[in-house]
Design an enzyme around this catalytic site. Structure first.
Site, mmCIF file in Angstrom:
data_model
loop_
_atom_site.group_PDB
_atom_site.id
_atom_site.type_symbol
_atom_site.label_atom_id
_atom_site.label_comp_id
_atom_site.label_asym_id
_atom_site.label_seq_id
_atom_site.Cartn_x
_atom_site.Cartn_y
_atom_site.Cartn_z
ATOM 1 N N ASP A 102 6.453 -0.760 -7.608
ATOM 2 C CA ASP A 102 5.773 0.594 -7.006
ATOM 3 C C ASP A 102 6.506 1.426 -7.862
ATOM 4 O O ASP A 102 7.755 1.596 -8.006
ATOM 5 C CB ASP A 102 6.094 0.787 -5.572
ATOM 6 C CG ASP A 102 5.134 1.742 -5.062
ATOM 7 O OD1 ASP A 102 4.164 2.174 -5.749
ATOM 8 O OD2 ASP A 102 5.466 2.322 -4.006
ATOM 9 N N HIS A 147 5.308 14.980 -5.513
ATOM 10 C CA HIS A 147 5.541 14.212 -4.306
ATOM 11 C C HIS A 147 7.265 13.889 -4.543
ATOM 12 O O HIS A 147 7.964 13.932 -3.709
ATOM 13 C CB HIS A 147 4.997 12.672 -4.177
ATOM 14 C CG HIS A 147 5.618 11.791 -3.372
ATOM 15 N ND1 HIS A 147 5.373 11.916 -1.864
ATOM 16 C CD2 HIS A 147 6.580 10.742 -3.357
ATOM 17 C CE1 HIS A 147 6.008 10.890 -1.283
ATOM 18 N NE2 HIS A 147 6.743 10.103 -2.202
ATOM 19 N N GLU A 162 1.284 6.442 2.100
ATOM 20 C CA GLU A 162 1.415 7.022 0.833
ATOM 21 C C GLU A 162 0.262 6.750 0.067
ATOM 22 O O GLU A 162 -0.258 5.637 0.081
ATOM 23 C CB GLU A 162 2.579 6.498 0.349
ATOM 24 C CG GLU A 162 3.997 6.831 0.840
ATOM 25 C CD GLU A 162 5.292 6.878 0.040
ATOM 26 O OE1 GLU A 162 4.981 5.880 -0.870
ATOM 27 O OE2 GLU A 162 6.333 7.592 0.089
ATOM 28 N N GLU A 211 -1.798 6.052 -3.061
ATOM 29 C CA GLU A 211 -1.425 5.789 -4.278
ATOM 30 C C GLU A 211 -2.757 5.085 -5.002
ATOM 31 O O GLU A 211 -3.503 4.545 -4.429
ATOM 32 C CB GLU A 211 -0.419 4.659 -4.386
ATOM 33 C CG GLU A 211 0.948 5.196 -3.657
ATOM 34 C CD GLU A 211 2.253 4.278 -4.095
ATOM 35 O OE1 GLU A 211 2.254 3.498 -5.038
ATOM 36 O OE2 GLU A 211 3.143 4.538 -3.433
ATOM 37 N N ASP A 213 1.030 2.551 0.618
ATOM 38 C CA ASP A 213 2.509 2.186 0.681
ATOM 39 C C ASP A 213 2.984 2.804 1.875
ATOM 40 O O ASP A 213 3.616 3.543 1.982
ATOM 41 C CB ASP A 213 3.003 2.802 -0.475
ATOM 42 C CG ASP A 213 4.523 2.286 -0.589
ATOM 43 O OD1 ASP A 213 4.960 1.217 0.003
ATOM 44 O OD2 ASP A 213 5.305 3.003 -1.051
ATOM 45 N N ARG A 238 9.651 6.139 7.602
ATOM 46 C CA ARG A 238 10.742 7.157 7.091
ATOM 47 C C ARG A 238 11.888 7.055 7.866
ATOM 48 O O ARG A 238 12.909 7.515 7.140
ATOM 49 C CB ARG A 238 9.840 8.529 7.193
ATOM 50 C CG ARG A 238 8.597 8.870 6.394
ATOM 51 C CD ARG A 238 8.840 8.695 5.048
ATOM 52 N NE ARG A 238 7.648 8.966 4.202
ATOM 53 C CZ ARG A 238 7.304 8.620 3.378
ATOM 54 N NH1 ARG A 238 8.032 8.181 2.404
ATOM 55 N NH2 ARG A 238 6.033 8.811 2.720
ATOM 56 N N GLN A 253 13.835 4.048 6.470
ATOM 57 C CA GLN A 253 14.247 4.377 4.964
ATOM 58 C C GLN A 253 15.354 5.348 4.781
ATOM 59 O O GLN A 253 16.109 5.233 3.972
ATOM 60 C CB GLN A 253 12.865 4.957 4.274
ATOM 61 C CG GLN A 253 12.863 5.367 2.604
ATOM 62 C CD GLN A 253 11.533 5.937 2.463
ATOM 63 O OE1 GLN A 253 10.492 6.342 3.014
ATOM 64 N NE2 GLN A 253 11.578 6.280 0.975
ATOM 65 N N LYS A 277 9.498 -0.588 3.881
ATOM 66 C CA LYS A 277 8.250 -0.378 2.972
ATOM 67 C C LYS A 277 7.507 -1.777 3.056
ATOM 68 O O LYS A 277 6.144 -1.872 3.123
ATOM 69 C CB LYS A 277 8.347 -0.342 1.646
ATOM 70 C CG LYS A 277 9.086 1.129 1.358
ATOM 71 C CD LYS A 277 8.191 2.103 1.181
ATOM 72 C CE LYS A 277 8.752 3.555 0.485
ATOM 73 N NZ LYS A 277 7.539 4.651 0.157
ATOM 74 N N THR A 331 1.456 -3.383 2.753
ATOM 75 C CA THR A 331 1.027 -2.561 1.549
ATOM 76 C C THR A 331 -0.422 -2.856 1.863
ATOM 77 O O THR A 331 -0.847 -4.075 1.651
ATOM 78 C CB THR A 331 1.529 -2.787 0.427
ATOM 79 O OG1 THR A 331 3.192 -2.632 0.558
ATOM 80 C CG2 THR A 331 1.102 -1.956 -0.587
ATOM 81 N N GLU A 379 4.936 14.970 3.736
ATOM 82 C CA GLU A 379 4.927 16.362 3.156
ATOM 83 C C GLU A 379 4.117 17.090 3.873
ATOM 84 O O GLU A 379 4.479 18.266 4.033
ATOM 85 C CB GLU A 379 4.176 16.000 1.769
ATOM 86 C CG GLU A 379 5.216 15.220 0.619
ATOM 87 C CD GLU A 379 4.389 14.571 -0.411
ATOM 88 O OE1 GLU A 379 4.035 15.337 -1.283
ATOM 89 O OE2 GLU A 379 4.106 13.505 -0.229
#
Lengths: 433, 433
Positions: free
Chosen positions: A131, A138, A203, A205, A237, A241, A244, A257, A261, A376
């Site tokens: 990744d 971002h 996420e 992507e 992804d 949080r 993480q 993570k 996925t 975000e």
């Protein structure tokens, strides 16, 4: 490589394919399906409108280039993407002829199935999954939340930052995502607790599917790196949080993570995307030029429209459609191009193989409404997003269905879509009860 | 699980096996070999003294448990380690009987080959490779070099820190290691340069080979985590320290590591290592207790003697033997046990599969002479190590041959060894000439 397979006037004879928002005859994505009833062995297919075409069946009938028959008879796309690019170009041309020419209808019809009658599988046996982090807006926004004093690190504009992810837990769109447990530590707590994730995020992507192979010790020059990109998909992804924030130093995200996925099932081929390549955005004044091994000429970037939607359990119960969370474009988001990603990855001699998956990193645009994650959109969980039915969200709740969408659009060309990348959040299990 | 296969009085009838430093009949490691001449297809084997025994051949003769014949006929160990632990116990018992009992000599001899006549291969098709960081003395020493103010981060004593590595570039002992290119940035430079690595290092680790499978979403309780460890190997996590220093923030090491990882070819099985399990060292006063999902009872730790040797081109030319760089013990080095590593990895539901590889992280002991990397031995490159022939080293130079060694030793038991894990550094190539 723009040829007659990109002619916007071309139409397929398959019912519903003309003007299909994702899969007109100009797309011809590759994937793997099985029948919901009957023979459930996975087979290679293309999508046309709301149908799939069994390519192993077509090849067995002699309707496709003979040299591809063995690769098309496999249960994954790995062998097909190990072949030369010219072979996949020949396949595209053959499929275009079969599906756009009315006189081929009888030849194809025995191998044509309604999409509703099939299940789609992961298209490749994934060797390694990497990744990247090329979405500069971002990286800046997340950097501000984790390191307010130091959002974008000094290496960002020199190095296409990437890290290895977990190949085993990549799943195809539609697979449910179980909320993970993990170590969570509130900033003011003395010690972590072990509990279900409370800040579960998506996420947005793009995924690059690698074609071909390079030996260990043999880097991929930037000039040939595009040839190593077999096609693209959408990639979610999923990110815990809170896990993480506590685990990620000093070696990067891990359990935050690797619980899941999700990728979209259809490989949108490099050939189908050729008309949508464009020059990268000029680097802002003052930014360093890439080192020579990353210096790319020409139309290295891709302009792909991106969208994220959310549908909660309450919305489903009320019969409401999904709610748009964000919309943007890959061109505005990516600081590094697909070829720069591939060339960098192999620049130390790392061997990349057909079926490897490379995520771009979250593709947030420069504006708030184009953010590719709830982290975000909710400003780190501080500003809830209002939803229909009177609900709101900072992070994902059980029952939420999150979908990513992508389309390639350009004046004078037929729009092609990726098909959705969907996952529904399931409650955490009590594994140690 | 200490049984008669651990009897130190047992001896094999194979010439040279009795008292062999690595492979007496109490070891019976598993691996994959092919003949240097003749049939070069990979086959499963055990090692006994300076010989290997073709287990596919023995199974085809009906000399091994019938239920294992299919798994033993594969070119990798994956299928064998997907079976229940009881199957591998049965295999060990059968091999012990065949190789310790003189009256089996005729049955085995047709499948016995001098080790000098065979090539050893990677024992598994590796699905995913994960590297941990459980060597607390290493984490502290490296932390001091990268973050003088903050060597051991606050999460270290709560979380078995790990990250995903590259599976495709894992190679078996004996494979040459090409010095990688990368972005290097001197602390006082304005911008990085692209050049061959100047601070190439080794990392002394143990590797855990996973047995069995858990589904995505199904964690592995700590009480059964040892059952998921099929066996151990030595692992050299080659590291480009200059690439690492510049690229590793915020997502961890990437190109600094994924150009090559070397493992020893023989899987030293969990069954062979049973007598060498011991209680973990008590946590120092003041350290937090592990969270419940990591709380382990009994003999969770392993006492394995570790050694690193270096032989330069000049030493080879002078006929000198390898020079010992370091020596230590896994027991003193590991803050987390193998079962804690496995339970943590799967605690979020991550699926682990037979043939996955988990590195422990560098196993440096508490004393300078037990450091598992040159970064530590040379104090960050500041203090050159004197070598025979008047040479010295801070980091590895072209032609250097670095070897890792491990032995399990305990009073009342036969010592068993891992066999060496060796790699020789080759000059960087000029890939963009």
């Amino acid at each position: 490589m723009i040829d007659h397979t990109h002619d916007p006037r071309a139409q397929s004879w398959v019912d519903g394919a003309a003007g299909h928002p994702d899969f007109p005859v100009q797309n011809l994505p590759l994937g793997v399906f099985s029948h919901k009833n009957g023979d459930t062995a996975p087979r290679i297919a293309t999508a046309i409108g709301d149908h799939v075409v069994d390519l192993a069946g077509l090849a067995a009938d002699g309707a496709l280039p003979a040299g591809l028959a063995t690769a098309l008879a496999q249960p994954t796309l790995n062998a097909l993407f190990r072949l030369a690019e010219a072979d996949r170009v020949a396949l595209r041309h053959a499929l275009f002829a079969l599906l756009s020419s009315e006189r081929c209808r009888l030849k194809v019809t025995p191998h044509l199935y309604p999409a509703a009658d099939v299940v789609l599988h992961l298209p490749f046996a994934i060797g390694d999954y990497t990744d990247f982090y090329v979405g500069i807006h971002h990286a800046t926004a997340i950097g501000k939340l984790f390191r307010p004093d130091n959002p974008l690190l000094p290496n960002y504009k020199h190095v296409p930052i990437g890290y290895h992810g977990r190949a085993s837990s990549v799943r195809v769109s539609g697979t449910q995502v179980v909320r993970p447990w993990g170590q969570l530590k509130a900033p003011d707590a003395d010690a972590p607790v072990h509990a279900p994730c409370r800040r579960l995020d998506h996420e947005l992507e793009l995924g690059l599917w690698i074609a071909g192979d390079n030996d260990l010790g043999a880097p991929v020059p930037i000039g040939t790196a595009w040839e190593r990109i077999g096609g693209l998909c959408l990639l979610n992804d999923w990110s815990a949080r809170d896990i993480q924030a506590w685990e990620y130093q000093p070696l990067g995200p891990f359990l935050a993570k690797n619980f899941a996925t999700t990728v979209s099932p259809w490989v949108i081929t490099a050939q189908a995307l050729a008309p949508f390549r464009t020059a990268p955005q000029p680097r802002p004044a003052g930014d360093p030029q890439p080192l020579p091994y990353l210096r790319e000429e020409g139309e290295g970037a891709l302009a792909i429209t991106l969208e994220t939607t959310l549908r909660t359990a309450a919305m489903r119960a009320a019969g409401l459609p999904p709610h748009r969370l964000s919309h943007g474009n890959s061109h505005a988001a990516m600081y590094w191009t697909p070829a720069q990603i591939v060339a960098h990855h192999a620049s130390n001699g790392c061997d990349l193989h057909a079926g490897d998956l490379l995520g771009t990193g979250t593709l947030s645009g420069p504006t708030p409404e184009s953010a590719g994650s709830l982290m975000e959109l909710s400003q780190g969980g501080k500003v809830p997003l209002p939803l229909p039915c009177g609900e709101s969200r900072t992070f994902l709740e059980d029952g939420d269905e999150l979908a990513l969408h992508a389309r390639a659009e350009r004046d004078g060309f037929a729009t092609i879509g990726f098909g959705p990348c969907v996952g529904q959040i399931m409650p955490a299990r009590q594994p140690w009860a």
